[in-house]
Design a protein around this motif. Structure first.
Motif, PDB file in Angstrom:
ATOM      1  N   GLY A 302       2.407   0.017   7.391  1.00  0.00           N
ATOM      2  CA  GLY A 302       1.200   0.762   7.014  1.00  0.00           C
ATOM      3  C   GLY A 302       0.839   0.525   5.558  1.00  0.00           C
ATOM      4  N   PHE A 305      -0.397  -2.916   5.022  1.00  0.00           N
ATOM      5  CA  PHE A 305      -1.758  -3.013   5.551  1.00  0.00           C
ATOM      6  C   PHE A 305      -2.771  -2.462   4.547  1.00  0.00           C
ATOM      7  N   ILE A 306      -2.473  -1.281   3.985  1.00  0.00           N
ATOM      8  CA  ILE A 306      -3.395  -0.680   3.017  1.00  0.00           C
ATOM      9  C   ILE A 306      -3.584  -1.632   1.830  1.00  0.00           C
TER      10      ILE A 306
ATOM     11  N   VAL B  95      -8.341   1.738   6.039  1.00  0.00           N
ATOM     12  CA  VAL B  95      -7.382   2.295   5.092  1.00  0.00           C
ATOM     13  C   VAL B  95      -6.814   3.614   5.615  1.00  0.00           C
ATOM     14  N   VAL B  97      -6.489   4.350   8.704  1.00  0.00           N
ATOM     15  CA  VAL B  97      -5.579   3.980   9.801  1.00  0.00           C
ATOM     16  C   VAL B  97      -4.196   3.658   9.234  1.00  0.00           C
ATOM     17  N   GLY B  98      -4.178   2.814   8.193  1.00  0.00           N
ATOM     18  CA  GLY B  98      -2.903   2.468   7.554  1.00  0.00           C
ATOM     19  C   GLY B  98      -2.199   3.698   7.027  1.00  0.00           C
ATOM     20  N   LEU B  99      -2.987   4.599   6.430  1.00  0.00           N
ATOM     21  CA  LEU B  99      -2.415   5.818   5.857  1.00  0.00           C
ATOM     22  C   LEU B  99      -1.829   6.707   6.949  1.00  0.00           C
TER      23      LEU B  99
END
Lengths: 340, 288
Positions: A302, A305-306, B95, B97-99
């Motif tokens: 995650g 990805f960010i 973003v 989603v990643g979080l």
């Protein structure tokens, strides 16, 4: 030369199981060990799944949050037909993919009434029904939270047993190749160009007399069928279906793979899918040794990805372009030398 | 009759949770155009902070701490993560989603994946008899909180300057910008409000289900999404109406139909609403 690179890579991938090369750090055993081959097979399946998803997201600009539904349909459909009803594998795959494509046509025709974020939410809601159904275990078909192990008695003997992991690897590779051929064929066909046009400006397509709705639906159905095929490959490689493949996290993982690799590019999603699956599996194995949150694969993925969204907007595929100035700078002196 | 009363009140309790989550989600979406996947994380932050603070501060103060922490998380997410991607809506969604993935994993690494027993007020363990139905008092806590929040939110949107900016921004953001008003502060405010409401929903949900787990936010979030779409994006009253319809429908079908049928019927309702009114109950004209 560049044209033959994918073909060369494919050749390497095909003959790879004969190699006894040891890559410590990357894999636990030599390349031809069943454990390594299974890990690679999972990576290849995810490469294909991510590319199939990218047909929707990267090409048509449809941010579906419900792709897991079609993958789960494929996985559970094949598993149920083979394990409960004793169907032959190939007819089970054929029927399942057809059913999943019909389901995609049905649900897509409703979901595509909306656009943008509402579309995302609606696809998510539809997929959630699949997740609920799988978990509730209707008629003892899905095995609920336990999942449904694939009965090996219904499979061709070449796909059963640790010795035959290599066949599963080739099967996964074949699925990836099929997905690549389909998606790249769509890219080259007029359909591909209109999909890109839809993504960039829907009115433009409507103005030239094409129906955006029908084109999007077509893309949705093709992507659904590819997802079901991928689900079937997944169930064979992993040896059973689990509710996880129907969950919204599974779709979110596909999005992460696609964006990490570079949405809408030729090979980005494939690379992203392979990298994600590899990291996910390796990090899970290393989990105990890493401190704090780094022991959780999803925390690492995650965060990665960010960071990728901010700092590497084009994903892995975009990296090439970023290094272009450097490459040009390096090439120029060489060119000067050769002319002098 | 008593079953109907109990189901209705339980459905309204569930509706209260959905409303608290959906209203923040809907405002954030209506104003900033961001589908906030990290909303479920705000919910978990509120719940876990309250759970953690309760032995130190006592429950009432711990609830305040949880709501404040969730609001702060919301504001922080907007400032640090959403704002830098100013006009790039898809990236903003990605973003979050990643979080949502990383955040849940982080909570799991701190407090483990297992559910934790959640504290509740003593009176919620009582039972009130209404028309022969034995109704647990936690339903009233949920409904009361949601009604208070709804009226407070509507008053804020209707009678304050910031509320005016938010309502106008949901309607037409470009026009508000053209008038020389900085919408970005309104974005931060709306994220903080959304965070606070989600945090409150997390705490009340913890009391209602008597436990919390890192993934709990995610499953509630999906029904909140459905409520938002049915209610019409950006509309608080639309969210309230849709939440009541969804909560009650789900309860009744789950009780009288097969197990899980309630959840499926909610999605079927969504499909029907979309076919009849693609913009949701409140349509496009909705504001407060």
């Amino acid at each position: 030369m560049k044209k033959y690179l994918p073909l060369g890579l494919l050749l390497v991938a095909v003959v790879l199981p004969w190699s006894t090369l040891n890559l410590p750090g990357l894999f636990d055993g030599p390349l031809n060990a069943p454990g390594t081959l299974q890990l690679l097979a999972v990576c290849l399946v995810f490469g294909g799944l991510a590319l199939g998803y990218d047909l929707l997201f990267g090409r048509a600009g449809l941010l579906s949050f419900g792709h897991a539904l079609y993958i789960a349909s494929g996985a559970y459909g094949v598993d149920i037909l083979v394990s409960h009803y004793g169907w032959a594998l190939w007819s089970a795959v054929g029927v399942t993919v057809l059913v999943a494509a019909t389901l995609a046509a049905l649900l897509g025709s409703v979901a595509l009434k909306t656009s943008g974020i509402a579309f995302s939410m609606v696809t998510l809601a539809f997929a959630q029904v699949g997740y609920i159904l799988v978990n509730r275990d209707p008629g003892g078909l899905t095995g609920g939270e336990e999942g449904l192990p694939l009965k090996t008695s219904g499979l061709p003997s070449g796909l059963v047993g640790v010795v035959n992991t290599v066949h599963l690897y080739w099967l996964a590779l074949a699925f990836l190749v099929v997905t690549v051929l389909v998606v790249h064929a769509v890219d080259r066909a007029p359909l591909g160009r209109t999909l890109i046009g839809l993504r960039d400006d829907e009115r433009r397509i409507a103005v030239v007399g094409l129906s955006p709705y029908r084109l999007k639906l077509l893309a949705f159905v093709v992507a659904g069928a590819l997802a079901a095929l991928g689900g079937a490959a997944y169930v064979l490689v992993v040896g059973g279906a689990a509710p996880h493949v129907a969950s919204s996290e599974f779709t979110l993982a596909l999005i992460v793979m696609t964006v990490l690799g570079g949405a809408g590019t030729r090979w980005g999603a494939v690379a992203g899918g392979i990298l994600y699956a590899f990291l996910d599996q390796r990090l899970a194995r290393l989990g105990g040794q890493l401190p704090g949150p780094f022991g959780q694969p999803l925390f690492v993925l995650g965060t990665l990805f960010i960071l990728a969204v901010y700092f590497v907007p084009g994903g892995l595929a975009g990296l090439r372009g970023r290094f272009e100035p450097v490459r040009r700078a390096l090439r120029r002196p060489a060119a000067e030398v050769s002319t002098s | 009759m008593s079953t109907v009363v109990l189901l209705t009140l339980t459905g309204l309790g569930l509706a209260a949770l959905y409303f608290l989550i959906a209203s923040g989600l809907s405002l954030v979406f209506g104003l900033a155009g961001v589908l906030n996947f990290a909303h479920g994380l705000f919910l978990s932050v509120g719940a876990y902070v309250t759970w953690w603070a309760e032995p130190h501060l006592g429950l009432p103060l711990a609830v305040v701490a949880g709501v404040v922490a969730a609001a702060a998380t919301g504001a922080l997410v907007e400032l640090a993560m959403i704002r830098p991607l100013y006009t790039r809506h898809t990236e903003q969604v990605l973003v979050t989603v990643g979080l949502s993935l990383a955040g849940v994993a982080l909570l799991q690494s701190i407090w483990g994946a297992d559910a934790r027993v959640f504290p509740s007020f003593a009176f919620t363990k009582n039972v009130t008899t209404i028309v022969g139905a034995q109704v647990p008092d936690d339903r009233f806590l949920l409904i009361g909180a949601a009604v208070l929040v709804l009226s407070g939110l509507l008053a804020f949107l209707r009678f304050t300057r910031y509320g005016l900016v938010i309502r106008a921004g949901v309607e037409n953001r470009d026009m508000v910008k053209a008038l020389g008003i900085d919408v970005r502060n309104a974005f931060t405010l709306v994220f903080a409000i959304g965070g606070a409401l989600a945090g409150l929903a997390g705490i009340l949900g913890g009391m209602y289900f008597t436990s919390i787990s890192p993934g709990q936010g995610g499953s509630l979030l999906i029904f909140a999404f459905i409520v938002v779409v049915i209610g019409g994006l950006g509309s608080v009253t639309g969210s309230a109406v849709a939440a009541v319809v969804v909560g009650i429908l789900q309860q009744f079908v789950n009780y009288y139909g097969a197990s899980g049928a309630g959840d499926v019927s909610v999605v079927a309702l969504l499909a029907i609403v979309l076919l009849l009114r693609p913009a949701g109950i409140a349509g496009k004209v909705a504001t407060a």
